[in-house]
Scaffold this motif. Structure first.
Motif, mmCIF file in Angstrom:
data_model
loop_
_atom_site.group_PDB
_atom_site.id
_atom_site.type_symbol
_atom_site.label_atom_id
_atom_site.label_comp_id
_atom_site.label_asym_id
_atom_site.label_seq_id
_atom_site.Cartn_x
_atom_site.Cartn_y
_atom_site.Cartn_z
ATOM 1 N N GLN A 126 -1.693 -14.205 0.256
ATOM 2 C CA GLN A 126 -0.985 -12.731 -0.123
ATOM 3 C C GLN A 126 0.634 -12.749 0.251
ATOM 4 O O GLN A 126 1.346 -12.452 -0.265
ATOM 5 C CB GLN A 126 -1.633 -11.724 0.339
ATOM 6 C CG GLN A 126 -3.090 -11.281 -0.562
ATOM 7 C CD GLN A 126 -2.669 -11.086 -1.825
ATOM 8 O OE1 GLN A 126 -3.021 -11.774 -2.837
ATOM 9 N NE2 GLN A 126 -2.669 -9.694 -2.027
ATOM 10 N N LEU A 127 0.549 -13.261 1.533
ATOM 11 C CA LEU A 127 1.912 -13.490 2.079
ATOM 12 C C LEU A 127 2.924 -14.293 1.469
ATOM 13 O O LEU A 127 4.053 -13.946 0.922
ATOM 14 C CB LEU A 127 1.712 -13.947 3.668
ATOM 15 C CG LEU A 127 3.246 -13.706 4.553
ATOM 16 C CD1 LEU A 127 3.606 -12.244 4.578
ATOM 17 C CD2 LEU A 127 2.865 -14.592 5.845
ATOM 18 N N ALA A 128 2.123 -15.390 0.825
ATOM 19 C CA ALA A 128 3.089 -16.251 -0.001
ATOM 20 C C ALA A 128 3.727 -15.686 -1.509
ATOM 21 O O ALA A 128 4.715 -15.935 -1.901
ATOM 22 C CB ALA A 128 2.554 -17.599 -0.434
ATOM 23 N N LYS A 129 2.861 -14.401 -1.932
ATOM 24 C CA LYS A 129 3.227 -13.971 -3.060
ATOM 25 C C LYS A 129 4.080 -12.680 -2.861
ATOM 26 O O LYS A 129 4.694 -12.102 -3.906
ATOM 27 C CB LYS A 129 1.963 -13.150 -3.557
ATOM 28 C CG LYS A 129 1.069 -14.299 -4.197
ATOM 29 C CD LYS A 129 -0.331 -13.463 -4.627
ATOM 30 C CE LYS A 129 -1.415 -14.535 -5.062
ATOM 31 N NZ LYS A 129 -2.775 -13.958 -5.479
ATOM 32 N N VAL A 130 4.504 -12.315 -1.743
ATOM 33 C CA VAL A 130 5.242 -11.006 -1.271
ATOM 34 C C VAL A 130 6.653 -11.163 -1.939
ATOM 35 O O VAL A 130 7.275 -12.116 -1.825
ATOM 36 C CB VAL A 130 5.220 -11.090 0.222
ATOM 37 C CG1 VAL A 130 6.474 -10.005 0.626
ATOM 38 C CG2 VAL A 130 4.005 -10.365 0.854
ATOM 39 N N ASP A 131 6.959 -10.284 -2.715
ATOM 40 C CA ASP A 131 8.358 -10.076 -3.293
ATOM 41 C C ASP A 131 8.937 -8.814 -3.019
ATOM 42 O O ASP A 131 10.014 -8.139 -3.386
ATOM 43 C CB ASP A 131 8.513 -10.022 -4.884
ATOM 44 C CG ASP A 131 7.719 -9.200 -5.528
ATOM 45 O OD1 ASP A 131 6.484 -8.329 -4.895
ATOM 46 O OD2 ASP A 131 7.486 -8.957 -6.943
ATOM 47 N N ALA A 132 8.115 -7.991 -2.086
ATOM 48 C CA ALA A 132 8.604 -6.820 -1.564
ATOM 49 C C ALA A 132 8.500 -6.174 -0.403
ATOM 50 O O ALA A 132 6.863 -6.563 -0.126
ATOM 51 C CB ALA A 132 8.410 -5.479 -2.586
ATOM 52 N N VAL A 133 8.977 -6.086 0.752
ATOM 53 C CA VAL A 133 8.981 -5.535 2.011
ATOM 54 C C VAL A 133 9.138 -4.169 2.441
ATOM 55 O O VAL A 133 10.362 -3.589 2.155
ATOM 56 C CB VAL A 133 9.566 -6.467 3.051
ATOM 57 C CG1 VAL A 133 9.030 -5.985 4.350
ATOM 58 C CG2 VAL A 133 8.712 -7.710 2.833
ATOM 59 N N VAL A 134 8.244 -3.171 2.965
ATOM 60 C CA VAL A 134 8.318 -1.888 3.023
ATOM 61 C C VAL A 134 8.321 -1.673 4.616
ATOM 62 O O VAL A 134 7.476 -2.317 5.378
ATOM 63 C CB VAL A 134 7.408 -0.862 2.507
ATOM 64 C CG1 VAL A 134 7.614 0.763 2.859
ATOM 65 C CG2 VAL A 134 7.470 -1.178 1.098
ATOM 66 N N PHE A 135 9.518 -1.160 5.231
ATOM 67 C CA PHE A 135 9.608 -0.977 6.533
ATOM 68 C C PHE A 135 9.607 0.333 6.884
ATOM 69 O O PHE A 135 9.918 1.258 6.517
ATOM 70 C CB PHE A 135 11.095 -1.545 7.117
ATOM 71 C CG PHE A 135 11.240 -3.004 7.052
ATOM 72 C CD1 PHE A 135 10.691 -3.807 8.050
ATOM 73 C CD2 PHE A 135 11.952 -3.472 5.759
ATOM 74 C CE1 PHE A 135 11.014 -5.379 7.931
ATOM 75 C CE2 PHE A 135 12.179 -4.742 5.686
ATOM 76 C CZ PHE A 135 11.728 -5.795 6.629
ATOM 77 N N ASP A 136 8.649 0.638 8.192
ATOM 78 C CA ASP A 136 8.857 1.874 8.777
ATOM 79 C C ASP A 136 10.059 1.765 9.426
ATOM 80 O O ASP A 136 10.827 0.673 9.762
ATOM 81 C CB ASP A 136 7.623 2.066 9.879
ATOM 82 C CG ASP A 136 7.714 3.133 10.472
ATOM 83 O OD1 ASP A 136 7.973 4.312 10.159
ATOM 84 O OD2 ASP A 136 7.483 3.303 11.650
ATOM 85 N N LYS A 137 10.623 3.002 10.204
ATOM 86 C CA LYS A 137 11.940 2.853 10.932
ATOM 87 C C LYS A 137 11.684 2.989 12.285
ATOM 88 O O LYS A 137 11.909 1.892 13.018
ATOM 89 C CB LYS A 137 12.695 4.391 10.410
ATOM 90 C CG LYS A 137 13.975 4.231 11.058
ATOM 91 C CD LYS A 137 14.861 5.443 10.741
ATOM 92 C CE LYS A 137 14.595 6.561 11.687
ATOM 93 N NZ LYS A 137 14.840 6.679 13.020
ATOM 94 N N THR A 138 11.251 4.026 12.963
ATOM 95 C CA THR A 138 11.241 3.987 14.532
ATOM 96 C C THR A 138 10.265 2.994 14.980
ATOM 97 O O THR A 138 9.086 2.853 14.581
ATOM 98 C CB THR A 138 10.738 5.246 14.954
ATOM 99 O OG1 THR A 138 11.762 6.296 14.338
ATOM 100 C CG2 THR A 138 11.075 5.399 16.466
#
Length: 674
Positions: free
Chosen positions: A314-326
């Motif tokens: 699944q990590l190899a397919k990642v094309d979007a990363v969502v980040f939390d802030k703090t």
């Protein structure tokens, strides 16, 4: 012929077997296969009357685990798998007196399987030592002594000073101090601890002195129990290898039928045996796991824990990363950003003198940051005892003056008004900074701005991900101003920024993004991130995150740095390229062997060499990640992609961007804690 189960023929999967072993017993693994191969080579030129029978018996013993496994699978599932083809192939050749080819096939298969198992157990012995075995002063039965951490006992009273790591779980029975507990609990970097409070192994005393009564040591500590849950789990098959293996298993009965038809048409047993070598599922079962396991171990050696083969895929397919802030894009701790006086008669250093002196003996994160900042500027502080303090502020007597340091709500609770318009529109607020006001004898002297500073590597991580073709999003429960400030500095577009999101709002956003992208990774470290992490394709967290976030994560960044995410994705992509290469190689070899045997009467030994040799070479190809060298991260040349001063020219003071509810057209989504 290929095989994949342990040589002993147990029902355990190879991953479980490898995980249970500390070494490979080569003698046991190769004893009968090597003996069968040697006997078949020696017996042919001797032409002894009893030789074929002896060689046949040895070959049968070498093939016994395969036959046993075939019958067990038929009994359990009622469906044949590729083991049946191998069993028939060995049985027929052995019965006709051709023992060399089956013996060679078994040896080559065992060699490939050993390579796979060697990969599986690589790096198993590495285990981090969270509590070094150093000496501690203790009190035991009324006597003080120095003992090593390994010799501590329950109920020992351990004396700790600044810089000491707590050697076990216990209760504070004396003193007070500031503990860095983020290794275990995440959240605030520093927490105060005093009598009757509980402390945990591996946490660090940064200020003060404590006497701790030990309650749990060694494997009983919370740290040790979490280490068990975080350690690498047995390999889980990737979907692509599952899919190819299922195709191979479905081809078993057609292959047997084809063998019968070829025999009926040609009356040639060697040609009829060729379709029985269509067992690419077994070759894939051996060769596909090797690059996955090698990549998992290579990632772990480079401080990235990927929990399973499926997570790697699944990590190899990642094309979007969502980040939390703090705690994700920003640091967990606070730091002083700037100081501003409201009276011309008061200098910045004088303001720091009053504020830091009042906060000097208050064991809270803001106070510690303020004192460190003042001392760093060379401001000499005086001793003062706090009259009252909380997370919002402190009241102290300094040189006969009443000094109050706190939020505008804290000052208001003490009857000191603060200009609301000043607070709301101040540049410092727009730049993602919290304000702590300083009052002397109820007169406001000025303000101190504190912030969760951006991680040093946040900007280069965002930039690297973008070059890799990955979209970056910011999703946080903080205010729109705070989210926009961080997003602007890191170059995240406003349309990719979502603020004021509850845990369930985060789940809704992720659902929408997953419909837009192939695979979405969510990076978070808090308890409120767990629902979103559980709904992401890949959940990413840190070694220093909260327990729940870390246990939910598919990928744990063990060095607590974001750059490991980029390296992990690159490693996963390379692993899947190797998996595809191995699948193509093994499948092509199988098709060539079958076609060569049916149409060109390819020799049995040549077929074994091509078929099993392809699986063996695929295993060697899959081991390449083990020799990839150490991870090298991009150099951090700047901590932001944009100067935060540019924020002041954007009209967010007049028109703030809507939060998640606004982005959803006013739909509040699931109720949940903020």
């Amino acid at each position: 012929m290929n095989a994949r189960a342990p040589a002993q023929g147990t029902s355990a999967t190879w991953g479980e077997t490898a995980a249970a072993q500390h070494r490979i017993d080569y003698g046991e693994r190769f004893k009968y296969p090597a003996l069968a191969l040697g006997a078949s080579v020696v017996a042919a030129p001797l032409e002894l009357p009893f030789a074929p029978a002896v060689v046949g018996i040895i070959l049968a013993r070498a093939a016994f685990p395969l036959w046993k496994r075939t019958l067990a699978n038929l009994k359990k599932t009622g469906r044949p798998n590729a083991d049946l083809l191998d069993s028939l192939w060995v049985l027929v050749h052995g019965a006709t007196g051709e023992t060399f080819a089956p013996a060679l096939a078994i040896c080559l298969t065992e060699t490939a399987r050993v390579l796979r198992d060697l990969t599986a157990i690589t790096g198993e012995r590495r285990k981090p030592d969270m509590v070094p075995n150093r000496q501690y002063w203790i009190e035991r039965k009324g006597r003080r002594r120095l003992v090593l951490a390994k010799d501590l006992r329950k109920d020992d009273h351990v004396f700790l000073g600044p810089g000491d790591r707590v050697p076990g779980d216990g209760i504070v029975v004396g003193g007070d101090g500031l503990i860095d507990e983020h290794d275990l609990l995440g959240g605030a970097r520093l927490v105060p601890r005093t009598v009757s409070d509980e402390v945990y192994a591996a946490s660090l005393l940064t200020q003060g002195r404590l006497v701790v009564a030990m309650r749990r040591l060694g494997a009983q500590t919370r740290m040790a129990q979490m280490a068990e849950t975080v350690k690498e789990r047995p390999w889980k098959e990737t979907r692509i290898s599952n899919y190819m293996e299922e195709i191979g298993n479905r081809a078993v009965l057609p292959a047997i039928g084809a063998s019968a038809l070829v025999f009926a048409a040609t009356a040639s047993l060697p040609r009829a045996m060729a379709p029985l070598q269509l067992d690419f599922a077994q070759g894939i079962g051996i060769s596909a796991p090797v690059p996955v396991l090698a990549s998992l171990h290579h990632a772990a050696q480079n401080r990235i824990l990927v929990r399973s083969g499926h997570a790697l895929e699944q990590l190899a397919k990642v094309d979007a990363v969502v980040f939390d802030k703090t705690g994700t894009l920003t640091e967990r701790g606070v730091e002083v950003g700037s100081v501003e006086t409201s009276l011309s008669s008061v200098s910045e250093d004088e303001l720091l003198y009053w504020a830091a002196s009042a906060s000097r003996y208050v064991l809270l994160p803001f106070s510690a940051a303020l004192v460190a900042y003042a001392e760093g500027r060379g401001v000499a502080l005086t001793a003062s005892d706090p009259l009252d303090y909380s997370d919002s502020g402190v009241v102290s007597q300094v040189d006969g003056y009443e000094i109050i340091v706190g939020t505008h709500q804290f000052l208001a609770s003490h009857g000191i008004p603060v200009d609301a318009e000043y607070h709301r529109r101040h540049d410092g607020v727009i730049l993602n900074r919290s304000i702590r006001y300083v009052a002397r004898n109820r007169e406001v002297l000025g303000a101190i701005f504190v912030t969760n500073a951006l991680r040093r590597e946040s900007a280069v991580t965002i930039e690297t991900l973008r070059r890799m073709g990955i979209s970056c999003y910011l999703l946080t429960g903080d205010t729109s101003k705070s989210a926009n400030a961080v997003a602007y500095q890191l170059g995240i577009r406003p349309g990719c920024t979502f603020a004021e999101a509850s845990p369930w709002h985060k789940v809704e956003v992720l659902g929408r993004l997953r419909r837009k992208h192939k695979a979405v990774a969510y990076v978070g470290d808090g308890i409120n991130d767990a629902p979103a992490m559980s709904h992401a394709d890949v959940a990413v967290s840190f070694q220093q995150a909260t327990d729940l976030a870390r246990e939910t994560a598919d990928v744990v960044l063990l060095d607590d740095g974001l750059q490991g995410l980029c390296y992990g994705i690159e490693t996963a992509r390379e692993a899947m390229r190797l998996v595809h290469q191995n699948i193509v190689a093994v499948t092509a070899a199988n098709i060539a062997v079958v076609a060569g045997g049916v149409f060109f009467n390819l020799g049995t030994v040549s077929a074994v060499v091509v078929n099993n040799g392809a699986a063996l070479l695929a295993c060697l190809n899959g081991m390449r990640p083990l020799y990839s060298g150490e991870r090298r991260d991009p150099e951090i040349r700047r901590t932001t992609l944009r100067d935060d001063e540019g924020l002041l020219g954007i009209p967010w003071r007049k028109r703030g961007r809507p939060g998640v509810a606004g982005a959803f057209g006013g739909h509040a989504g699931h109720p949940g804690p903020a």
